[in-house]
Design an enzyme around this catalytic site. Structure first.
Site, short mmCIF file in Angstrom:
data_model
loop_
_atom_site.label_atom_id
_atom_site.label_comp_id
_atom_site.label_asym_id
_atom_site.label_seq_id
_atom_site.Cartn_x
_atom_site.Cartn_y
_atom_site.Cartn_z
CG ASN A 261 -0.35 0.62 2.44
OD1 ASN A 261 -0.29 1.85 2.57
ND2 ASN A 261 0.13 -0.24 3.34
CB ILE B 200 5.98 -5.17 11.97
CG1 ILE B 200 5.23 -6.05 10.99
CG2 ILE B 200 6.97 -5.96 12.76
CD1 ILE B 200 6.13 -6.73 9.95
CB THR C 182 3.56 -1.90 5.66
OG1 THR C 182 3.72 -0.48 5.62
CG2 THR C 182 2.10 -2.25 5.87
CG LEU D 13 -1.06 10.00 7.54
CD1 LEU D 13 -1.95 9.04 8.28
CD2 LEU D 13 0.29 10.04 8.16
N GLY E 110 0.59 -10.05 9.07
CA GLY E 110 0.18 -11.22 8.31
C GLY E 110 -0.66 -12.24 9.07
CB CYS F 39 3.35 6.04 8.11
SG CYS F 39 2.72 6.00 6.42
CG ASN G 227 1.78 5.30 12.41
OD1 ASN G 227 2.88 4.75 12.37
ND2 ASN G 227 0.91 5.20 11.43
O1 RRO Z 1 -1.55 5.72 5.10
C1 RRO Z 1 -0.59 4.96 4.82
O2 RRO Z 1 -0.02 4.98 3.73
C2 RRO Z 1 -0.05 4.00 5.80
C3 RRO Z 1 0.15 4.26 7.15
BR1 RRO Z 1 -0.39 5.86 7.97
C4 RRO Z 1 0.80 3.31 7.97
O3 RRO Z 1 1.03 3.48 9.18
N1 RRO Z 1 1.18 2.14 7.38
C5 RRO Z 1 0.99 1.90 6.07
O4 RRO Z 1 1.37 0.82 5.59
N2 RRO Z 1 0.35 2.82 5.30
#
Ligand code: RRO
Length: 292
Positions: A72, A194, A196, A76, A247, A134, A131
């Site tokens: 992804n 964790i 990503t 945010l 996962g 990200c 967080n």
């Molecule tokens: O919004 C994102 O792209 C995002 C966030 Br905030 C996060 O903490 N982890 C992620 O994989 N995507």
């Protein structure tokens, strides 16, 4: 035997939460109403991360499937602190049948303090997740990668709120356990991991980046073994509770994370495949724990 567990002073009906950003509780509760309230898939609900200012997020495409996983690059998107407090928080307060954990991200410790300060007076906010991890916005990784930076930020936020603080750690840091120790030393009440793992993919036709922002974060079964290792090493390094994720798709996966020292687990990518996955995993886990 009951499945209840304690997390930061709250009794939860079972150890299964959602991973931030992977389940839109308001949309689901508005659509399914009472039926969903009676069988909500998670024992506590973690919101999508919010920031002080509104964000539009990254250019599309934002999602790309890979073998056993999902990349992804959402970036945010969120309506910002003020709109969250005015629009979403009252609805979550009214509709959610489980404790609410609000996930926040700041570019600086000052921004983090502004976020937690605005949430501090709201009784329906049971805990706050910081967080620090990200992969899709520059600043998300800075605080989460360096133990000293993380410690300083948690210390500032700790002084700004009486709410329990969960720090979400990055798997992309050189030493997640060192960041965990620093966060715990600075007053964090729990840790989650964790997030990503930094990843990219090319479109098979164009050989160009498949995601609008070129790179993103990998989740799903592809990351599970890495997550299990990092959760175990963090749980061995700190005395505060750890929420393990990465996962998890079955009760057996969840049991593995508990076996390496997690107090709770969170379900993320599997909820995209099956919106009721959290409930199924909690039921499977309950059976496993009762028979083992
Ligand atoms: O919004 C994102 O792209 C995002 C966030 Br905030 C996060 O903490 N982890 C992620 O994989 N995507």
């Amino acid at each position: 035997m009951s499945d209840t567990i304690e997390l930061c002073g709250r009794q939860l009906a079972n150890p299964v939460l959602n991973a931030s950003g992977t389940f839109d509780a308001l949309a689901a509760l508005r659509t399914f109403g009472e039926r969903l309230r009676d069988r909500f898939p998670f024992a506590a609900y973690v919101s999508k991360t919010i920031t002080v200012a509104r964000r539009e997020g990254n250019p599309p495409p934002r999602l790309w499937e890979v073998p056993a996983g999902l990349i992804n690059s959402i970036g945010l998107p969120n309506k910002g602190l003020e709109e969250f407090v005015v629009c979403d928080l009252p609805q979550l307060t009214e509709l959610l049948p489980v404790p609410l954990i609000v996930s926040v991200m700041g570019r600086t410790a000052d921004e983090l303090c502004e976020l937690v300060d605005a949430l501090d007076g709201h009784g329906s906010v049971a805990m706050i997740e910081l967080n620090f991890s990200c992969p899709n916005v520059e600043t998300g990784l800075v605080m989460g990668a360096d133990p000293a930076e993380a410690g300083r930020a948690v210390e500032r936020v700790r002084a700004a709120t009486g709410k329990p603080l969960i720090v979400k750690l990055s798997p992309n840091a050189p030493d997640p356990a060192a960041v965990a120790v620093a966060a715990a030393g600075a007053g964090a009440d729990a840790l989650s991991l964790i997030n990503t793992i930094k990843a990219s993919a090319l479109h098979p036709d164009t050989r160009e980046p498949a995601l609008g922002a070129r790179a993103g974060g990998l989740s799903g079964p592809a990351v599970r073994a890495i997550a299990l290792e990092q959760v175990g090493s963090v749980a061995r390094a700190v005395a505060i509770p750890v929420i393990g994720m990465g996962g998890i798709a079955t009760g057996r996966d969840a049991a593995d994370f508990l076996a390496v020292g997690a107090r709770c687990v969170a379900v993320g990518t599997e909820s995209f495949r099956d919106a009721a996955a959290g409930r199924r995993i909690a039921d499977e886990l309950s059976t496993i724990l009762k028979t083992s």
